[in-house]
Write a protein that holds these residues in place. Structure first.
Motif, PDB file in Angstrom:
ATOM      1  N   ALA A 180       0.713  -1.304  -0.005  1.00  0.00           N
ATOM      2  CA  ALA A 180       0.091   0.183  -0.023  1.00  0.00           C
ATOM      3  C   ALA A 180       0.646   1.205   0.093  1.00  0.00           C
ATOM      4  N   LYS A 181       2.139   1.202   0.722  1.00  0.00           N
ATOM      5  CA  LYS A 181       2.777   2.150   0.307  1.00  0.00           C
ATOM      6  C   LYS A 181       3.152   2.509  -0.483  1.00  0.00           C
ATOM      7  N   VAL A 182       3.700   1.385  -1.481  1.00  0.00           N
ATOM      8  CA  VAL A 182       4.154   2.294  -3.014  1.00  0.00           C
ATOM      9  C   VAL A 182       3.048   2.697  -3.331  1.00  0.00           C
ATOM     10  N   ALA A 183       1.627   2.341  -3.209  1.00  0.00           N
ATOM     11  CA  ALA A 183       0.270   2.896  -4.189  1.00  0.00           C
ATOM     12  C   ALA A 183       0.393   3.993  -4.073  1.00  0.00           C
ATOM     13  N   LYS A 184       0.795   4.402  -2.724  1.00  0.00           N
ATOM     14  CA  LYS A 184       0.239   5.981  -2.345  1.00  0.00           C
ATOM     15  C   LYS A 184       0.931   6.650  -2.572  1.00  0.00           C
ATOM     16  N   ALA A 185       2.410   6.106  -3.207  1.00  0.00           N
ATOM     17  CA  ALA A 185       3.368   7.245  -3.434  1.00  0.00           C
ATOM     18  C   ALA A 185       2.920   8.380  -4.145  1.00  0.00           C
ATOM     19  N   PRO A 186       3.394   9.225  -3.446  1.00  0.00           N
ATOM     20  CA  PRO A 186       4.375  10.333  -2.797  1.00  0.00           C
ATOM     21  C   PRO A 186       3.380  11.284  -1.382  1.00  0.00           C
ATOM     22  N   ASP A 187       1.990  10.353  -1.349  1.00  0.00           N
ATOM     23  CA  ASP A 187       1.202  10.775   0.025  1.00  0.00           C
ATOM     24  C   ASP A 187       1.664   9.880   0.988  1.00  0.00           C
ATOM     25  N   GLU A 219       8.597   9.865  -4.883  1.00  0.00           N
ATOM     26  CA  GLU A 219       7.912  11.022  -5.214  1.00  0.00           C
ATOM     27  C   GLU A 219       6.596  10.061  -5.926  1.00  0.00           C
ATOM     28  N   THR A 220       6.942   8.807  -6.551  1.00  0.00           N
ATOM     29  CA  THR A 220       6.456   8.303  -8.001  1.00  0.00           C
ATOM     30  C   THR A 220       6.535   6.409  -7.163  1.00  0.00           C
ATOM     31  N   VAL A 221       5.687   5.893  -8.020  1.00  0.00           N
ATOM     32  CA  VAL A 221       4.776   4.470  -7.711  1.00  0.00           C
ATOM     33  C   VAL A 221       6.779   3.508  -8.015  1.00  0.00           C
ATOM     34  N   ARG A 222       6.674   3.706  -9.284  1.00  0.00           N
ATOM     35  CA  ARG A 222       7.505   3.712  -9.374  1.00  0.00           C
ATOM     36  C   ARG A 222       9.799   3.694  -8.452  1.00  0.00           C
ATOM     37  N   GLY A 223       9.518   4.224  -7.948  1.00  0.00           N
ATOM     38  CA  GLY A 223      10.601   5.101  -6.862  1.00  0.00           C
ATOM     39  C   GLY A 223      10.119   4.430  -5.766  1.00  0.00           C
ATOM     40  N   ALA A 224       8.787   4.371  -4.846  1.00  0.00           N
ATOM     41  CA  ALA A 224       8.695   3.850  -3.650  1.00  0.00           C
ATOM     42  C   ALA A 224       9.240   2.212  -3.873  1.00  0.00           C
ATOM     43  N   ARG A 225       8.740   1.280  -5.719  1.00  0.00           N
ATOM     44  CA  ARG A 225       8.902   0.154  -5.590  1.00  0.00           C
ATOM     45  C   ARG A 225      10.401  -0.344  -5.553  1.00  0.00           C
ATOM     46  N   ARG A 226      11.319   0.628  -6.186  1.00  0.00           N
ATOM     47  CA  ARG A 226      12.692   0.554  -5.963  1.00  0.00           C
ATOM     48  C   ARG A 226      13.303   0.398  -4.254  1.00  0.00           C
ATOM     49  N   GLU A 227      12.305   1.580  -3.960  1.00  0.00           N
ATOM     50  CA  GLU A 227      13.190   1.610  -2.003  1.00  0.00           C
ATOM     51  C   GLU A 227      13.062   0.957  -1.329  1.00  0.00           C
ATOM     52  N   VAL A 228      11.598  -0.270  -1.985  1.00  0.00           N
ATOM     53  CA  VAL A 228      10.995  -1.899  -0.839  1.00  0.00           C
ATOM     54  C   VAL A 228      12.333  -2.520  -1.391  1.00  0.00           C
ATOM     55  N   VAL A 229      12.147  -2.710  -2.830  1.00  0.00           N
ATOM     56  CA  VAL A 229      13.293  -3.453  -3.056  1.00  0.00           C
ATOM     57  C   VAL A 229      14.447  -3.333  -2.635  1.00  0.00           C
ATOM     58  N   THR A 230      14.994  -2.245  -1.655  1.00  0.00           N
ATOM     59  CA  THR A 230      16.685  -2.598  -1.726  1.00  0.00           C
ATOM     60  C   THR A 230      16.075  -2.570   0.460  1.00  0.00           C
ATOM     61  N   THR A 231      15.016  -3.523   0.598  1.00  0.00           N
ATOM     62  CA  THR A 231      14.744  -4.154   1.748  1.00  0.00           C
ATOM     63  C   THR A 231      14.959  -5.470   2.045  1.00  0.00           C
ATOM     64  N   LEU A 232      15.426  -5.959   0.849  1.00  0.00           N
ATOM     65  CA  LEU A 232      14.652  -7.809   0.246  1.00  0.00           C
ATOM     66  C   LEU A 232      15.765  -7.700   1.909  1.00  0.00           C
ATOM     67  N   PRO A 233      17.706  -7.644   1.263  1.00  0.00           N
ATOM     68  CA  PRO A 233      18.726  -7.878   1.751  1.00  0.00           C
ATOM     69  C   PRO A 233      18.204  -8.820   3.652  1.00  0.00           C
ATOM     70  N   ASP A 234      17.601  -7.498   4.054  1.00  0.00           N
ATOM     71  CA  ASP A 234      17.792  -7.366   5.758  1.00  0.00           C
ATOM     72  C   ASP A 234      15.777  -8.617   5.739  1.00  0.00           C
TER      73      ASP A 234
END
Length: 371
Positions: free
Chosen positions: A230-237, A244-259
């Motif tokens: 949902a946080k990706v769907a709601k970007a940037p709000d 600021e974008t859905v694609r940018g938010a998607r990339r942001e959450v992808v970086t959480t995968l290693p942990d």
């Protein structure tokens, strides 16, 4: 080397290719001068640890070390320190929707076709991610949850729609109280969120191992790669992401995968199975990264809440040829809520005197079980 042959990893080091056709890798691959060197793939799909500043003392299991320090994803560790050697690609958005969806379908088909079904079971929640695995892999299906949980009911209805048998692992409070110390020992984590997420995986994997299977197919990575949050769907709000974008938010959450993957792999291995994650195959990652925002999260109707928009659009469209429509389009809950593990662990914490008015009361309860 875990997850790939050394020659493939050496070639990836030489070329800088972050997606060399594997499902991840980690381990020791000494430098040309013979000095010890540890490497971990760009998304950290396999964990790897060493003693601080000593890559010669290393293990896949942090319990083998005195002060385990994880090798960062995409890095090589030597006696001189950590060096980033791979970076996740950031391709431009595709401008051909049909072609992009077909690339996803072909990638998922290829990654699942490459899975050996011997000794394999599937963790099945009834959502599109696990349903793809169920449709593509000839392996038994398992779900874990409390008897009245969303995941158990969703898995039962999806399995019926797909004409598949399903083993339900019905959880109890005794299961949670027994498993928490084991899980903490394996992962080194006591915070409530990590424990709540890992518990259903650990408990279903225990049953799978008891039934004689040594590998468990999981849908990890699909939500991050294909826009399932949902946080990706709601970007940037949504304040949970900076993009600021859905694609940018998607990339942001992808970086959480290693942990996340470190936790999940350690939990599953401690339960006696090796995880298999076809949706984290390099081919699938390569297909997902160019997706435009509207193939991650559908454009909502005027005035509608973006959080209610359809998510994982491209993955659902790609799966339509394998799944009943009702299953391909089904939403799912996060595993800690869908299984009711979060609710019941909270209940146990309050029964033990850790009230909600206390700061982080479930984490305090978890630590009391370990102590």
């Amino acid at each position: 080397m875990d997850g790939a042959d050394p020659a493939t990893v050496r070639a990836a080091l030489d070329s800088g290719d972050p997606l060399p056709g594997t499902r991840g890798f980690a381990g020791r691959l000494d430098a040309e001068d013979g000095s010890p060197r540890l490497v971990r793939d760009v998304l950290g799909r396999y964990p790897c640890f060493s003693e601080a500043d000593d890559p010669a003392a290393w293990s896949f299991d942090p319990r083998d070390l005195t002060e385990p320090d994880p090798v960062p994803a995409g890095h090589a560790r030597t006696a001189d320190g950590d060096e980033q050697v791979w970076t996740l690609p950031d391709p431009p958005a595709s401008d051909d929707d049909a072609a992009a969806i077909e690339v996803v379908r072909e990638a998922v088909a290829a990654s699942t076709a490459a899975v050996d079904a011997a000794g394999l079971a599937v963790a099945f929640s009834g959502g599109v991610d696990s349903a793809i695995l169920a449709a593509r892999l000839d392996a038994p299906l398992y779900v874990a949850g409390f008897p009245d949980s969303h995941d158990v009911e969703a898995a039962r209805s999806a399995a019926a729609a797909m004409d598949r048998d399903l083993t339900v692992v019905e959880l109890t409070h005794d299961d949670l109280e027994r498993a928490v110390p084991e899980l903490v020992a394996a992962t080194g984590r006591t915070n409530a969120m990590d424990v709540q997420i890992a518990l259903p995986l650990y408990l279903v994997a225990e049953r799978v191992a008891a039934d004689g299977y040594d590998r468990l197919a999981v849908g990890q990575g699909a939500d991050e790669l294909f826009g399932g949050y949902a946080k990706v769907a709601k970007a940037p709000d949504d304040p949970r992401v900076d993009a600021e974008t859905v694609r940018g938010a998607r990339r942001e959450v992808v970086t959480t995968l290693p942990d996340q993957l470190e936790r999940d792999v350690l939990a599953l291995r401690a339960a006696g199975v090796e995880p298999v994650a076809p949706l984290l195959d390099d081919r699938v990652i390569d297909a997902a990264l160019p997706l435009p925002g509207h193939l991650l999260v559908a454009d909502p109707e005027p005035g509608a809440d973006r959080g209610d928009a359809e998510r994982k659009v491209a993955l659902r469209r790609a799966a339509e040829s394998w799944l009943p429509e009702a299953v391909a389009g089904r939403d799912k809950k996060a595993v800690q809520y869908g299984s009711l593990v979060a609710r019941e662990l909270d209940r146990l914490a309050r029964q033990a005197g850790y009230k909600r008015r206390m700061d982080d009361h479930v984490t305090k309860y978890v630590r009391s079980l370990v102590e």
